[in-house]
Design a protein around this motif. Structure first.
Motif, PDB file in Angstrom:
ATOM      1  N   VAL A  60      10.303  15.153  35.686  1.00 17.35           N
ATOM      2  CA  VAL A  60      10.646  14.560  34.395  1.00 17.35           C
ATOM      3  C   VAL A  60      10.373  15.556  33.277  1.00 17.35           C
ATOM      4  CG1 VAL A  60      10.010  12.757  32.761  1.00 17.35           C
ATOM      5  CG2 VAL A  60      10.262  12.207  35.173  1.00 17.35           C
ATOM      6  N   GLU A  61       9.220  16.202  33.373  1.00 17.12           N
ATOM      7  CA  GLU A  61       8.835  17.149  32.332  1.00 17.12           C
ATOM      8  C   GLU A  61       9.820  18.307  32.267  1.00 17.12           C
ATOM      9  OE1 GLU A  61       4.547  18.276  31.854  1.00 17.12           O
ATOM     10  OE2 GLU A  61       5.370  20.244  32.285  1.00 17.12           O
ATOM     11  N   LYS A  62      10.192  18.796  33.437  1.00 18.32           N
ATOM     12  CA  LYS A  62      11.130  19.911  33.469  1.00 18.32           C
ATOM     13  C   LYS A  62      12.493  19.460  32.936  1.00 18.32           C
ATOM     14  CE  LYS A  62      12.959  23.549  36.374  1.00 18.32           C
ATOM     15  NZ  LYS A  62      14.332  23.287  35.884  1.00 18.32           N
ATOM     16  N   THR A  63      12.916  18.283  33.384  1.00 17.67           N
ATOM     17  CA  THR A  63      14.222  17.790  32.958  1.00 17.67           C
ATOM     18  C   THR A  63      14.273  17.609  31.447  1.00 17.67           C
ATOM     19  OG1 THR A  63      14.306  16.587  35.022  1.00 17.67           O
ATOM     20  CG2 THR A  63      15.940  16.007  33.372  1.00 17.67           C
ATOM     21  N   THR A  64      13.237  16.965  30.875  1.00 22.95           N
ATOM     22  CA  THR A  64      13.291  16.735  29.430  1.00 22.95           C
ATOM     23  C   THR A  64      13.134  18.043  28.672  1.00 22.95           C
ATOM     24  OG1 THR A  64      10.993  16.068  29.586  1.00 22.95           O
ATOM     25  CG2 THR A  64      12.596  14.326  29.350  1.00 22.95           C
ATOM     26  N   GLY A  65      12.279  18.934  29.175  1.00 24.72           N
ATOM     27  CA  GLY A  65      12.147  20.249  28.532  1.00 24.72           C
ATOM     28  C   GLY A  65      13.486  20.975  28.528  1.00 24.72           C
ATOM     29  N   ASP A  66      14.156  20.954  29.695  1.00 27.80           N
ATOM     30  CA  ASP A  66      15.469  21.602  29.790  1.00 27.80           C
ATOM     31  C   ASP A  66      16.467  20.937  28.866  1.00 27.80           C
ATOM     32  OD1 ASP A  66      14.452  23.277  31.605  1.00 27.80           O
ATOM     33  OD2 ASP A  66      15.412  22.389  33.370  1.00 27.80           O
TER      34      ASP A  66
ATOM     35  N   LEU B 141      20.920  15.324  38.154  1.00 27.90           N
ATOM     36  CA  LEU B 141      19.841  16.181  37.667  1.00 27.90           C
ATOM     37  C   LEU B 141      19.270  16.970  38.838  1.00 27.90           C
ATOM     38  CD1 LEU B 141      17.991  13.655  35.367  1.00 27.90           C
ATOM     39  CD2 LEU B 141      19.411  15.567  34.648  1.00 27.90           C
ATOM     40  N   PRO B 142      19.002  18.260  38.610  1.00 30.58           N
ATOM     41  CA  PRO B 142      18.501  19.079  39.710  1.00 30.58           C
ATOM     42  C   PRO B 142      17.173  18.541  40.234  1.00 30.58           C
ATOM     43  CG  PRO B 142      18.394  20.252  37.606  1.00 30.58           C
ATOM     44  CD  PRO B 142      19.186  19.009  37.379  1.00 30.58           C
ATOM     45  N   GLY B 143      17.050  18.458  41.535  1.00 24.87           N
ATOM     46  CA  GLY B 143      15.794  18.040  42.147  1.00 24.87           C
ATOM     47  C   GLY B 143      15.634  16.541  42.279  1.00 24.87           C
ATOM     48  N   MET B 144      16.552  15.793  41.682  1.00 29.51           N
ATOM     49  CA  MET B 144      16.379  14.348  41.656  1.00 29.51           C
ATOM     50  C   MET B 144      16.544  13.727  43.044  1.00 29.51           C
ATOM     51  SD  MET B 144      15.513  11.895  39.786  1.00 29.51           S
ATOM     52  CE  MET B 144      15.767  12.083  38.048  1.00 29.51           C
ATOM     53  N   ARG B 145      17.532  14.204  43.802  1.00 30.71           N
ATOM     54  CA  ARG B 145      17.756  13.621  45.126  1.00 30.71           C
ATOM     55  C   ARG B 145      16.530  13.786  46.016  1.00 30.71           C
ATOM     56  NH1 ARG B 145      23.124  12.798  46.708  1.00 30.71           N
ATOM     57  NH2 ARG B 145      24.527  13.112  44.951  1.00 30.71           N
TER      58      ARG B 145
ATOM     59  N   LEU C  71      13.104   8.131  32.342  1.00 30.98           N
ATOM     60  CA  LEU C  71      13.091   8.784  33.650  1.00 30.98           C
ATOM     61  C   LEU C  71      11.822   8.436  34.403  1.00 30.98           C
ATOM     62  CD1 LEU C  71      14.418  12.350  32.795  1.00 30.98           C
ATOM     63  CD2 LEU C  71      15.617  10.501  33.938  1.00 30.98           C
ATOM     64  N   MET C  72      10.716   8.427  33.644  1.00 30.04           N
ATOM     65  CA  MET C  72       9.426   8.172  34.275  1.00 30.04           C
ATOM     66  C   MET C  72       9.398   6.753  34.844  1.00 30.04           C
ATOM     67  SD  MET C  72       6.976  10.153  34.736  1.00 30.04           S
ATOM     68  CE  MET C  72       5.788   9.651  35.955  1.00 30.04           C
ATOM     69  N   LEU C  73       9.953   5.822  34.094  1.00 30.24           N
ATOM     70  CA  LEU C  73       9.897   4.427  34.516  1.00 30.24           C
ATOM     71  C   LEU C  73      10.926   4.112  35.588  1.00 30.24           C
ATOM     72  CD1 LEU C  73       9.589   2.516  31.126  1.00 30.24           C
ATOM     73  CD2 LEU C  73       7.837   2.734  32.871  1.00 30.24           C
ATOM     74  N   VAL C  74      12.175   4.491  35.271  1.00 33.38           N
ATOM     75  CA  VAL C  74      13.265   3.860  36.002  1.00 33.38           C
ATOM     76  C   VAL C  74      13.319   4.294  37.459  1.00 33.38           C
ATOM     77  CG1 VAL C  74      15.124   5.495  35.499  1.00 33.38           C
ATOM     78  CG2 VAL C  74      15.624   3.084  35.737  1.00 33.38           C
ATOM     79  N   VAL C  75      13.108   5.571  37.735  1.00 28.83           N
ATOM     80  CA  VAL C  75      13.314   6.035  39.108  1.00 28.83           C
ATOM     81  C   VAL C  75      12.312   5.379  40.047  1.00 28.83           C
ATOM     82  CG1 VAL C  75      13.480   8.038  40.584  1.00 28.83           C
ATOM     83  CG2 VAL C  75      14.212   8.202  38.221  1.00 28.83           C
ATOM     84  N   ILE C  76      11.026   5.460  39.648  1.00 32.15           N
ATOM     85  CA  ILE C  76       9.997   4.897  40.507  1.00 32.15           C
ATOM     86  C   ILE C  76      10.195   3.390  40.670  1.00 32.15           C
ATOM     87  CG2 ILE C  76       7.533   4.418  40.669  1.00 32.15           C
ATOM     88  CD1 ILE C  76       6.998   7.117  39.458  1.00 32.15           C
ATOM     89  N   LYS C  77      10.477   2.733  39.550  1.00 32.65           N
ATOM     90  CA  LYS C  77      10.564   1.272  39.630  1.00 32.65           C
ATOM     91  C   LYS C  77      11.760   0.815  40.438  1.00 32.65           C
ATOM     92  CE  LYS C  77       7.403   0.311  36.274  1.00 32.65           C
ATOM     93  NZ  LYS C  77       6.848  -0.392  35.174  1.00 32.65           N
ATOM     94  N   VAL C  78      12.878   1.511  40.269  1.00 37.86           N
ATOM     95  CA  VAL C  78      14.068   1.110  41.029  1.00 37.86           C
ATOM     96  C   VAL C  78      13.835   1.355  42.522  1.00 37.86           C
ATOM     97  CG1 VAL C  78      16.477   1.646  41.472  1.00 37.86           C
ATOM     98  CG2 VAL C  78      15.698   1.332  39.148  1.00 37.86           C
ATOM     99  N   VAL C  79      13.243   2.497  42.833  1.00 39.78           N
ATOM    100  CA  VAL C  79      12.971   2.784  44.251  1.00 39.78           C
ATOM    101  C   VAL C  79      12.034   1.722  44.817  1.00 39.78           C
ATOM    102  CG1 VAL C  79      11.844   4.398  45.812  1.00 39.78           C
ATOM    103  CG2 VAL C  79      13.443   5.254  44.106  1.00 39.78           C
TER     104      VAL C  79
ATOM    105  N   ALA D 214      19.779   6.514  25.043  1.00 37.04           N
ATOM    106  CA  ALA D 214      19.444   7.827  24.511  1.00 37.04           C
ATOM    107  C   ALA D 214      19.953   8.911  25.455  1.00 37.04           C
ATOM    108  CB  ALA D 214      17.937   7.953  24.318  1.00 37.04           C
ATOM    109  N   PHE D 215      19.788   8.666  26.762  1.00 34.11           N
ATOM    110  CA  PHE D 215      20.222   9.627  27.767  1.00 34.11           C
ATOM    111  C   PHE D 215      21.740   9.821  27.670  1.00 34.11           C
ATOM    112  CE2 PHE D 215      21.099  10.638  32.372  1.00 34.11           C
ATOM    113  CZ  PHE D 215      20.494  11.871  32.356  1.00 34.11           C
TER     114      PHE D 215
END
Lengths: 579, 586
Positions: free
Chosen positions: A82-88, A9-13, A128-136, A303-304
């Motif tokens: 997250v908002e941009k990604t889901t909107g896109d 996903l763009p911007g994720m890294r 997206l909101m949960l997993v990235v922050i929590k995994v990091v 879902a993803f």
């Protein structure tokens, strides 16, 4: 757990790197907070006065605030992405949907498509909101805490380090056990959980059979059976949470006892011991919060994946083989199909339509008849370009030009498609009539409505043409819906091709007879494909295709076909009940 | 608050069940409380343990009790938590069983009205979802909140035991967390929830519209319009979500800050209260450390309570259902066999401001007669059937069997009337079970005979599980014609004297239709039949045809007579037979 597709996903890294740095700072805040709190406690333990611990208390407050602020900052950093990604994603899904067309909707089901685009993407957002922050957090914070503990005292650190993989192994093992148990009971379980809705839907039938009253107890008993099965699964499923809880709390208890002995032996002083004790719950905290949201993340991940799969579906390309402007269909125009095959699914060997060969020219009126399941609708859908024929087999030509399928922009903008139940949009009657000509004037709409025989009905409506119709609004009868579809055709005379798919199949005979007088004038000066099992329409056709098992078994003018004793004659006899 | 109380004023769904299964409920709350108690106690005890150990007691036995307790609490917490989860789920699922039965009974009274509704499935799914919602109300809101309150109470009393003013201060602080913040959340969320639901609903409608009308969008070539339509709701939903998230982040931040302050307050209080001597100062770490495990438990209350508005909607909806038992004092039974069905001087309108559907309609059907009823949609064919079955009550006139009004024969209905409608429902169970529903006392042989009579025996013989084949949801395993035949077999077992056929062939193709009608009239040859149909295929099976138009019969007679004497009938019949010469007008 962590889908590699996320990193694409763009911007994720970039965000992940920043989040990791923030997690390092948060880890340091946690250590500082524990340290200064312990300093304050130890100060009081030494019976010092309150004044002496003001500084550590202040630092504790700062570290605590910093830690909590970091949580907010991380969320705020993550959210726009997250908002941009889901909107896109939503936009991409809609664009993809447009390109996949009604064939895809028919195959997947309207409900499923809407659910994917709406709830599916909502779940992706949560995920997206949960997993990235929590995994990091889970990857960073425990190690910072552990390093500090190790620096204070390596033995406790080693113990905490060893317990970490143990917890994960146990959770996985028990998770699998629960899954196995759930799988074993799945069929019965599923049936029971659907039983209630099934029963409610069948209530009118139960009432007709005189069973509805006594069925209430059945509902209760099935539900109790469901409860017992669910409990059996839950007992195992909850064991994995139990394992996590058990090992984390017990580890803290063991560390506390270790430290107690260390203090008695004098190998450690109170301050580091207290710091270690305060830090050990924080060491496990990221793992615990991650586990708590595990199911939400799992749903989101599925879902993803579903959304990604939909976006990866192949779509018809080469849609401009006939150019972009609508065709100018006239008396000398031709459409020809030569040995065209169609399959719903590439994996099956039997094609749904096979060796279709036909030529239509000018303003021919072509009837398509056949028993149900013979492929009439499939043929209409193929002609409409909603389905794509098997590639590199047979040939389709429009005005002599070969095309690979009929999902051609120019072709699709040259016909009207009138199915059994034309779809009425949730909009006003005028907007529905003018759907194909949004710029049409009010007068033109009125004239079209009049030609379609809608005027008398419109006069009974509260707001006339401005009355909202469609789902959830005013009900429109089947006959009126057909007339609205016809009004669309009257309004736009430039489209010279008409595809009818059993337009009168579900109408009562009187309504059909009235509607027929409205339809007949439209058939003039148009190329018409008319699939039907109401035989009287054949009298108005110039040419007939008789379908059976996905093949055109006979074709010719009605008079020709009536002459010899073939499929057409047999079908006619059978249809009028001469069994 | 008023709103909250109003929800429960006439509540028959939530409160009564809190009283039922009281013991299990008390156990659940106790176990939940013990979970958090052990969590806190573990840290309390550990804090004391190391403080005490740091004093270098001369004997290990001096810290023996705290060591044992540390382990006990360490094991106690997960064990209690596990037990709490099991009992709470068990309790909730018990309630669900009661709910389902109750919902079923409420819906059962209106079974027919529900079918009338266009979105039958939706209404029922919504009701079924409501029950799941109330299930979550207990698990996510009620239990955590009550447990958090009890925990708060215990802490305040425990601290108040040492010094009352500090107890009061804690009550104030914790009150902020477990009362004020949740209320604030529910206020904010309540306002936003209705807006969000509206947006979501709007988006849902629009999406459904887009998906169902996709073919039209595509053919119209209005790609740009299609994309543009979705943009606005996507943005609005995103904006709303953003506000939602922001609120949650800062709310949680505030709660954490309160806990930070509680820690500091404990330190300050300890500096006055516990520093009189070395022994008492061992308790300081205990008190301060025991705060941290509470954060989790007390923080979650706000989130749980903020979900209230969505639960409230569900509670209102189920409470609005009519659960009073039906009035049955006037019911009677029909002792002698049915001689005739008579509709006499019948008048009916749905409500005062609607136009009258019937005024002074008469119809007599003698035992064994077969009548076909035609007419354009909307003329009241189905209304007439409902009046005949007693689902609707006539404004004037009566519907009688022999000389008893059908409204007094409602308990007898299944014995008197068999109904085959457009989409007879097949339950997701075996063929055998589905057909046996016509008569639960039927033997396997009788069921098989019925299935043979409707000519399904050959098909069933080809199925791997034969008669024990599961029909799948809604009978999806079978074609439309086969489903009708299964339902017909069910009616054969039911063996009622009068059979209502309500457009049973509307979704079938002509060949299937002709075969099915032949079977229907063959197996039901000795019954009285009232057949509503939308066209004239198979009309030769009946003795009488009636056309309903504007609340009156405008054509009536035997099919042969009508064909010979009425041009309109002739034209319609010919149309159905496939004869239509162009230029001939109706």
């Amino acid at each position: 757990m962590f889908d590699p597709a996320l990193f694409k996903l763009p911007g994720m890294r970039r965000v992940t790197v920043i989040l990791s740095l923030l997690a390092v700072v948060e880890g340091i805040c946690i250590v500082l907070q524990a340290y200064y709190l312990s300093v304050a406690i130890v100060g009081l333990w030494h019976l010092h006065s309150l004044a002496t611990i003001v500084r550590p208390m202040l630092f504790f407050a700062l570290a605590w605030t910093g830690r909590q602020l970091l949580v907010v900052i991380k969320n705020r950093l993550m959210y726009p992405l997250v908002e941009k990604t889901t909107g896109d994603l939503r936009k991409q899904v809609m664009q993809k949907l447009y390109r996949l067309g009604p064939g895809y909707v028919a195959k997947t089901g309207t409900g499923n498509v809407v659910t994917t685009a709406l709830e599916g993407i909502d779940k992706v957002q949560t995920y997206l909101m949960l997993v990235v922050i929590k995994v990091v957090d889970m990857m960073v914070i425990p190690w910072i805490v552990l390093i500090y503990i190790a620096w204070l005292r390596w033995r406790e650190a080693l113990f905490l380090l060893a317990i970490f993989p143990l917890i994960i192994i146990f959770m996985i093992i028990l998770g699998y056990a629960a899954q196995a148990k759930a799988d074993k009971q799945y069929v019965g379980y599923q049936r029971m959980s659907n039983h209630f809705v099934d029963t409610l839907r069948g209530l009118p039938t139960l009432k007709q059979l005189g069973l509805s009253k006594r069925y209430a107890n059945n509902v209760y008993q099935v539900s109790e059976g469901y409860r017992q099965q669910t409990m059996a699964v839950i007992k195992i499923a909850m064991l994995s949470t139990f394992a996590l809880d058990f090992f984390t709390t017990l580890s803290i208890a063991v560390v506390a006892v270790f430290l107690g002995f260390g203090l008695i032996n004098g190998t450690i002083t109170l301050l580091p011991a207290l710091v270690i004790l305060v830090l050990s719950p924080d060491y496990f905290l990221p793992l615990r919060t991650f586990a708590n949201d595990y199911h939400a993340t799992l749903n989101g991940k599925n879902a993803f994946t579903a959304v990604q799969e939909m976006l990866a579906l192949p779509v018809a390309t080469d849609r401009q083989q006939l150019g972009e402007a609508p065709l100018d269909w006239h008396e000398d125009s031709t459409l020809s199909l030569q040995a065209v095959d169609f399959k719903y699914d590439d994996t099956v060997s039997q094609p749904a339509l096979s060796k279709l060969t036909l030529t239509a020219h000018g303003y021919q009126r072509i009837g398509i008849i056949g028993a149900s399941g013979s492929g009439k609708s499939t043929l209409i859908n193929l002609l409409g370009g909603f389905l794509t024929p098997v590639a590199d087999q047979g040939e389709i030509q429009v005005n002599g030009q070969t095309v690979s399928h009929l999902s051609q922009q120019a072709w699709q903008q040259s016909f009207f498609y009138i199915p059994q139940s034309p779809y009425l949009f949730h909009a006003t009657l005028a907007e529905n009539i003018a759907f194909y000509q949004p710029q049409a004037s009010q007068t033109a709409i009125e004239q079209a409505a009049n030609k379609a025989g809608l005027t008398a009905w419109i006069q009974t409506l509260p707001d006339g043409l401005a009355t909202p119709i469609g789902e959830g609004s005013r009900g429109v009868s089947g006959g009126q819906a057909q007339r609205i579809a016809l009004a669309r055709a009257f309004l736009d005379d430039s489209r010279k091709i008409l595809l009818f798919d059993e337009p009168t199949a579900h109408l009562d005979i009187e309504t059909e007879a009235e509607l027929k007088t409205t339809i007949l004038p439209v058939l003039q000066d148009h190329l018409v494909f008319f699939a039907t099992h109401r035989l009287h329409w054949i009298n108005q056709m110039d040419y007939v295709l008789v379908m059976d098992h996905g093949q055109i078994v006979e074709q010719g003018t009605p008079a020709e076909l009536a002459e010899h004793d073939g499929a057409y004659v047999r079908l006619r006899d059978e249809m009028v009940g001469a069994i | 608050m008023k709103d909250f109380l109003a929800t429960f004023k006439h509540d028959t769904w939530v409160m009564p069940y809190l009283r039922k299964y009281k013991k299990l409920l008390a156990l659940t709350l106790f176990l939940g409380l013990m979970t958090f108690f052990c969590g806190s106690a573990l840290m309390f005890n550990s804090g004391y343990l190391i403080s005490k150990a740091a004093r270098h007691p001369y004997n290990i036995l001096m810290i023996y009790v705290p060591i044992v307790l540390t382990r006990a609490f360490g094991i106690g917490r997960p064990a209690f938590r596990y037990a709490e989860r099991i009992t709470s789920h068990n309790w909730v699922l018990r309630i669900v069983s009661d709910f389902r039965k109750k919902l079923y009974q409420a819906v059962e009274k209106h079974a027919v009205a529900i079918r009338q509704n266009f979105q039958t499935g939706d209404v029922l799914s919504i009701l079924a979802d409501d029950i799941d919602h109330i299930e979550n109300l207990y698990l996510r809101t009620v239990f955590p909140t009550v447990i958090a309150w009890l925990m708060t109470l215990i802490i305040v009393i425990a601290l108040g035991y040492f010094s009352w003013w500090f107890g009061l201060l804690m009550l104030l602080m914790l009150g902020l967390v477990v009362v004020v913040m949740p209320l604030w959340s529910v206020l904010i969320n309540g306002a936003r929830e209705s807006q969000s639901r509206q947006l979501q609903q709007g988006f849902y409608t629009q999406l459904t519209d887009a998906v169902m009308g996709l073919g039209d969008w595509l053919i119209a070539g209005r790609q740009g319009d299609f994309y543009e339509r979705q943009t606005k709701p996507i943005k609005e939903i995103a904006a709303l979500r953003r506000q939602d998230h922001q609120f949650q982040w800062w709310r949680d931040f505030t709660i954490q800050m309160i806990f930070g302050i509680i820690c500091l307050a404990l330190l300050i209080w300890s500096s006055f209260y516990w520093t009189s001597n070395a022994a008492s100062s061992n308790w300081i770490a205990a008190f301060v450390l025991s705060v941290f495990p509470l954060v989790d438990a007390l923080q979650s209350v706000s989130q749980g309570v903020s979900e209230w508005p969505s639960y409230q909607r569900s509670i209102r909806r189920v409470n609005d259902l009519d659960t009073t038992p039906a009035d049955e004092h006037d019911q009677t039974t029909l002792t002698e066999p049915v001689q005739m069905l008579r509709v006499a001087d019948l008048s009916f309108q749905y409500s005062a401001d609607n136009h009258a559907i019937f005024s002074g309609l008469n119809l007599t059907l003698k035992a064994g007669e077969k009548l076909a009823l035609l007419g354009p949609s909307g003329t009241g064919k189905s209304t007439l059937l409902k009046l005949i079955l007693g689902d609707l009550i006539p404004d004037q006139g009566t519907v009688q069997l022999n000389d008893v009004p059908v409204t007094r024969l409602q308990n007898e209905r299944a014995r008197l009337f068999g109904v085959l409608d457009q989409q007879p429902y097949l339950f997701n169970t075996t063929i055998m079970n589905n057909v046996r529903m016509g008569n639960l006392n039927a033997t396997d042989e009788q069921v098989k005979t019925a299935l043979k009579a409707v000519e399904l025996d050959a098909l069933i013989a080809t199925l791997p599980d034969g008669y024990e084949t599961v029909v799948e949801e809604g009978g999806a395993r079978f074609s439309g014609g086969e489903r009708q035949r299964l339902a017909l077999a069910r009616i054969l077992l039911q063996d009622a004297p009068i059979i209502i056929l309500d457009e049973p062939t509307v979704s079938l193709d002509p060949i299937t239709e002709a075969h099915l009608l032949a079977t229907v009239f063959r197996v039901l040859h000795d019954k009285t039949i009232l057949w509503v149909t939308h066209h004239l295929a198979g009309i030769e099976h009946v003795d009488q045809v009636r056309f309903l138009e504007d609340g009156q019969f405008d054509m009536a007679g035997t099919p042969q007579k009508l064909y010979a004497t009425t041009p309109r009938f002739k034209r319609l019949y010919d149309l159905d037979q496939g004869h239509d010469t162009p230029n001939e007008e109706v």
